[in-house]
Design a protein around this motif. Structure first.
Motif, short mmCIF file in Angstrom:
data_model
loop_
_atom_site.label_atom_id
_atom_site.label_comp_id
_atom_site.label_asym_id
_atom_site.label_seq_id
_atom_site.Cartn_x
_atom_site.Cartn_y
_atom_site.Cartn_z
N VAL A 53 35.07 -5.16 -0.30
CA VAL A 53 34.01 -5.02 -1.31
C VAL A 53 33.20 -3.75 -1.07
O VAL A 53 32.90 -3.00 -2.01
N PHE A 64 33.54 -6.34 -10.49
CA PHE A 64 34.35 -7.31 -9.78
C PHE A 64 34.51 -8.56 -10.64
O PHE A 64 33.53 -9.06 -11.20
N VAL A 66 35.87 -12.36 -10.00
CA VAL A 66 36.17 -13.16 -8.81
C VAL A 66 36.42 -14.61 -9.20
O VAL A 66 35.57 -15.25 -9.80
N ALA A 75 32.72 -15.50 -4.94
CA ALA A 75 31.91 -14.66 -5.82
C ALA A 75 30.57 -14.34 -5.17
O ALA A 75 30.08 -13.21 -5.22
N VAL A 78 31.07 -11.82 -2.40
CA VAL A 78 31.24 -10.48 -2.97
C VAL A 78 29.89 -9.93 -3.40
O VAL A 78 29.53 -8.79 -3.07
N ALA A 79 29.12 -10.72 -4.13
CA ALA A 79 27.81 -10.27 -4.62
C ALA A 79 26.87 -9.89 -3.48
O ALA A 79 26.03 -9.00 -3.62
N VAL A 86 29.24 -8.64 -10.70
CA VAL A 86 30.22 -9.62 -10.23
C VAL A 86 30.31 -10.72 -11.28
O VAL A 86 29.30 -11.35 -11.61
N VAL A 114 25.51 -13.56 -9.98
CA VAL A 114 26.93 -13.66 -10.33
C VAL A 114 26.96 -14.17 -11.77
O VAL A 114 26.46 -15.25 -12.06
#
Length: 166
Positions: A53, A64, A66, A75, A78-79, A86, A114
């Motif tokens: 990421v 992104f 996810v 998710a 990632v965020a 995201v 997200v």
């Protein structure tokens, strides 16, 4: 030869998620948006996920998408490592049929957003389309392709009116 620069990264927690998440990839392909698909796990490979990421913007990634089922922490993970958009896709799995994934994806703490889509394939397709819409804000050619897609969708609706005179 030009170096491949994906604009969207599609991440999923397991190879078994590919079938559903392919709907996001198909939507992006239909709109000619360069993207890559990655299998990584918030739980089984957290360092790999964070490294991927953090490095993604340097390769051109701007959004992104996810997908994850059950606990659906991917998710959020990632965020936590990016300020890029995201889009989370809860995946149906287990006894709760994706409701657990939906709640895990949508209930992010304030400040770590997200954008959460529908459970399953419809959510995956919409996530791909929404990623394209985000990119189209600064890409007029993509915006035109998106508008043409919408016109094709509209033309596919038959518009049948039934008149019944008993």
């Amino acid at each position: 030869m030009a170096k491949f620069k994906p604009l969207v990264a599609i991440l999923m927690g397991s190879n078994s998620d590919r079938e559903v998440m392919s709907a996001a990839s198909d939507a992006l392909t239909e709109l000619s948006v360069a993207h890559e698909v990655v299998v990584t796990s918030a739980h089984r490979s957290p360092e790999q996920t964070a490294d991927y990421v953090r490095a993604a913007p340097g390769r051109g990634v701007k959004v992104f998408v996810v997908g994850a089922g059950r606990a659906a922490h991917l998710a959020g993970a990632v965020a936590a490592h990016t300020t890029l958009p995201v889009l989370g896709v809860p995946l149906e799995s287990g006894a709760l049929k994706g409701m657990d994934a939906l709640l895990a994806t949508v209930q992010m703490p304030a400040g770590v957003p997200v954008g959460t889509l529908a459970i399953g394939e419809a959510g995956a397709r919409n996530a791909g389309l929404l990623a394209a819409q985000v990119l189209a804000l600064s890409d007029t050619a993509l915006a035109g392709r998106f508008k043409r897609l919408r016109k094709r969708m509209t033309a596919a609706v038959p518009g049948v009116v039934e008149q019944v005179d008993p």
